[in-house]
Structure formats: structure tokens, C-alpha cells
Design a protein around this motif. Structure first.
Motif, PDB file in Angstrom:
ATOM      1  N   GLY A  33     100.483 159.014   2.302  1.00 19.90           N
ATOM      2  CA  GLY A  33     101.917 159.136   2.105  1.00 19.90           C
ATOM      3  C   GLY A  33     102.669 157.841   2.341  1.00 19.90           C
ATOM      4  O   GLY A  33     103.894 157.785   2.199  1.00 19.90           O
ATOM      5  N   ILE A  34     101.956 156.793   2.711  1.00 13.97           N
ATOM      6  CA  ILE A  34     102.585 155.486   2.926  1.00 13.97           C
ATOM      7  C   ILE A  34     102.798 154.838   1.560  1.00 13.97           C
ATOM      8  O   ILE A  34     101.852 154.627   0.810  1.00 13.97           O
ATOM      9  N   THR A  35     104.046 154.544   1.236  1.00 11.81           N
ATOM     10  CA  THR A  35     104.364 153.972  -0.063  1.00 11.81           C
ATOM     11  C   THR A  35     104.031 152.481  -0.091  1.00 11.81           C
ATOM     12  O   THR A  35     103.852 151.849   0.950  1.00 11.81           O
ATOM     13  N   GLN A  36     103.988 151.935  -1.294  1.00 12.69           N
ATOM     14  CA  GLN A  36     103.723 150.509  -1.440  1.00 12.69           C
ATOM     15  C   GLN A  36     104.821 149.686  -0.757  1.00 12.69           C
ATOM     16  O   GLN A  36     104.545 148.667  -0.125  1.00 12.69           O
ATOM     17  N   GLU A  37     106.060 150.148  -0.858  1.00 14.71           N
ATOM     18  CA  GLU A  37     107.179 149.434  -0.228  1.00 14.71           C
ATOM     19  C   GLU A  37     107.058 149.468   1.287  1.00 14.71           C
ATOM     20  O   GLU A  37     107.250 148.460   1.970  1.00 14.71           O
ATOM     21  N   GLU A  38     106.739 150.643   1.824  1.00  9.37           N
ATOM     22  CA  GLU A  38     106.569 150.764   3.277  1.00  9.37           C
ATOM     23  C   GLU A  38     105.397 149.914   3.754  1.00  9.37           C
ATOM     24  O   GLU A  38     105.454 149.310   4.829  1.00  9.37           O
ATOM     25  N   ALA A  39     104.339 149.865   2.962  1.00  5.33           N
ATOM     26  CA  ALA A  39     103.174 149.068   3.334  1.00  5.33           C
ATOM     27  C   ALA A  39     103.540 147.592   3.460  1.00  5.33           C
ATOM     28  O   ALA A  39     103.128 146.911   4.408  1.00  5.33           O
TER      29      ALA A  39
END
Length: 289
Positions: free
Chosen positions: A12-18
Motif C-alpha cells: 500500500g506504499i505509493t511511489q510518492e510515499e516511497a
């Protein structure tokens, strides 16, 4: 010792959050009507459910060995070690694939974690790994901790319709038809490797009561933390935001001493089997930094 933390989009970790947290996320591939899409890159939540409701032929896949190796090799130019946290080995072969690749040429450099979690509980594993990384732990030490604590999590899910479980072959057509007539809303559970039946409810309200009762029992008997003080509670959903927000408010009244309750869409790898309208309640023990 510089250690990179890798997971997949099932967390559920988005690319932006990553990017913002210094974590690396491999997008999960999906085949839809003969075309390949990648979660959170060419496949948004809205697009996925649009295709699902249209009756598209959807199947899940796993990151290709080439994509995994390309990421590891790129990271090992900058980092000494990589900790790779895929979704549960009981729900996908992606964990075993990564373990096999790591064993072949990356001994002592890549550590694949088989801690049998998915979605919001997998996310918590990644957050724990990040804390351990920042405290100076090695890849081997992070892997050891995450696998030792793999059962310190629990998930309960109620679904709005049985049709997707029928389509995926997880229940028989006759059972799905009977369930539809009786307006049954099954409650499922993920404890470690498997997605299993847990209970049956007639209404969403009853299903939520069943999930909360089960969670209270887990907090008391498994976690030894009945007030969820050191537990990350989470509500996940499949295109059911309003109901999820209401459930979060209810949980805050039930567990006033817990911290912030996470709310996230369920992993698309789970969603394709249960369809829209579901609610999930999860808990994971928190590693405090």
C-alpha cells in the motif's frame, strides 16, 4: 553499513510515499484483457475498479526476475545491503522467487524477508524495517527481527458481494448463489499465510461487530495489549472510503488510548478476489524507535 529497504506495492506504499521516506517499491503487475498494467504507475485504484466492474478478465502476477535484479543491482551500487520485504509467501510466489534469486548470487548482500504479511500489516513491517535501518541494524538483523515477529499482526475482512470469490474459484457457484439469496456477508481472516473464512454476518453492522470482537480477543490473548496502546490499528477498504472513515471514528471511541488509526485502500492483489465495497480491520504490534 548502508541498508536499502525494498517492498512491493502490495504494502500500500505509493511511489510518492516511497520517495519521501527513502523506501523502494516494486509495482505489482496485473494482466487485464491481455494487457499488462503496473500498480500505481499505469494502474490507478479508480482504473482498476472500473475495469473490474466492467467484467474485465483480470489476473495477478509478480514482478519479473529481471525487474527485481535490476533494482537490486542498482541499489547495491549505492548501498551495502538490501532488505526485500515482499507480500506473504502463502498468497503469492513472489516471495519464493525473490528468495531463490537472492540465494543464487547475493548471499550476504540481499536479505529476503518471509514474514507472511500483506497490505497494511506488510506496510507496518516496512516501517519497522526503516526504524531498524535508521538505528544501524544490518540486513541480517532486520530480516531476523521481521521474521521473528511475523505473527504479531492480524487482519479481518468483510466483503460486500460473493461474486468475486465465486469468480476466483474460492467458493462454489451454488454457495455464492445461496449467500446472495440470504444476504450473507462473510468475514474472512488473514493470519500468516492464508486467506480463510472466519464467520458469517447478515449486515455490514454485524460484520463490523464480529471483526471488533475478534480483534479484542487478539489484543488480549495474542498481543497482551487490550487497549491497543502499542498496536497500529488500521482500517482498509476496497473503494469504500465513506464506510472506512466511519469505521475509523467508531474504533477511536472503542480504543481511546491507541495512537493514530491508519486508513488505506486494500492491496489490489487482494481486491481482485473480493471486489469493491469491502472493509478490513487490522492490527500490528509497533516497533518503537
Amino acid at each position: 553499513m548502508k541498508v536499502a529497504i525494498v517492498t512491493d506495492s502490495n504494502s500500500g506504499i505509493t511511489q510518492e510515499e516511497a520517495k519521501n521516506t527513502g523506501i523502494y517499491v516494486l509495482p505489482m503487475p496485473f494482466m487485464m484483457d491481455g494487457q499488462t498494467y503496473f500498480e500505481d504507475i499505469s494502474l490507478t485504484q479508480d482504473k482498476f475498479y472500473e475495469k473490474l466492474k466492467e467484467g474485465a478478465d483480470i489476473s495477478t502476477s509478480q514482478p519479473s526476475p529481471g525487474d527485481i535484479l535490476d533494482l537490486w543491482n542498482r541499489l547495491l551500487e549505492e548501498y551495502d545491503q538490501v532488505v526485500h520485504i515482499p507480500m506473504s509467501s502463502g498468497l503469492s510466489s513472489s516471495c519464493h522467487t525473490a528468495m531463490m534469486l537472492a540465494d543464487e548470487d547475493y548471499e550476504g548482500r540481499v536479505f529476503v524477508v518471509n514474514n507472511q504479511r500483506i497490505s497494511v500489516t506488510q506496510r507496518q513491517s516496512v516501517m519497522d524495517a526503516k526504524i531498524l535501518q535508521e538505528s544501524g541494524k544490518t540486513g541480517g538483523e532486520i530480516k531476523e527481527y521481521l521474521e521473528k515477529t511475523k505473527m504479531d499482526s492480524t487482519i479481518y475482512i468483510t466483503v460486500d458481494t460473493l461474486s468475486y470469490l465465486k469468480k476466483g474459484g474460492r467458493i462454489t457457484p451454488a454457495a455464492a448463489l445461496l449467500g446472495s439469496f440470504l444476504r450473507i456477508k462473510p468475514v474472512l481472516t488473514i493470519q500468516g499465510e492464508k486467506l480463510d473464512a472466519f464467520a458469517k454476518a447478515r449486515t455490514m453492522k454485524q460484520a463490523k461487530t464480529i471483526m471488533v470482537t475478534a480483534l479484542k480477543k487478539d489484543l488480549q490473548e495474542r498481543f497482551g495489549d487490550p487497549k491497543a496502546v502499542h498496536i497500529q490499528l488500521a482500517v482498509a477498504h476496497t473503494q469504500n472510503l465513506e464506510a472506512a472513515e466511519e469505521f475509523v471514528r467508531e474504533l477511536k471511541e472503542i480504543f481511546p488510548e491507541t495512537g493514530e488509526i491508519l486508513m488505506d485502500p486494500l492491496s489490489l492483489s487482494v481486491s481482485c478476489h473480493i471486489g469493491p465495497g469491502s472493509l478490513a480491520l487490522a492490527a500490528s504490534r509497533v516497533l518503537e524507535g
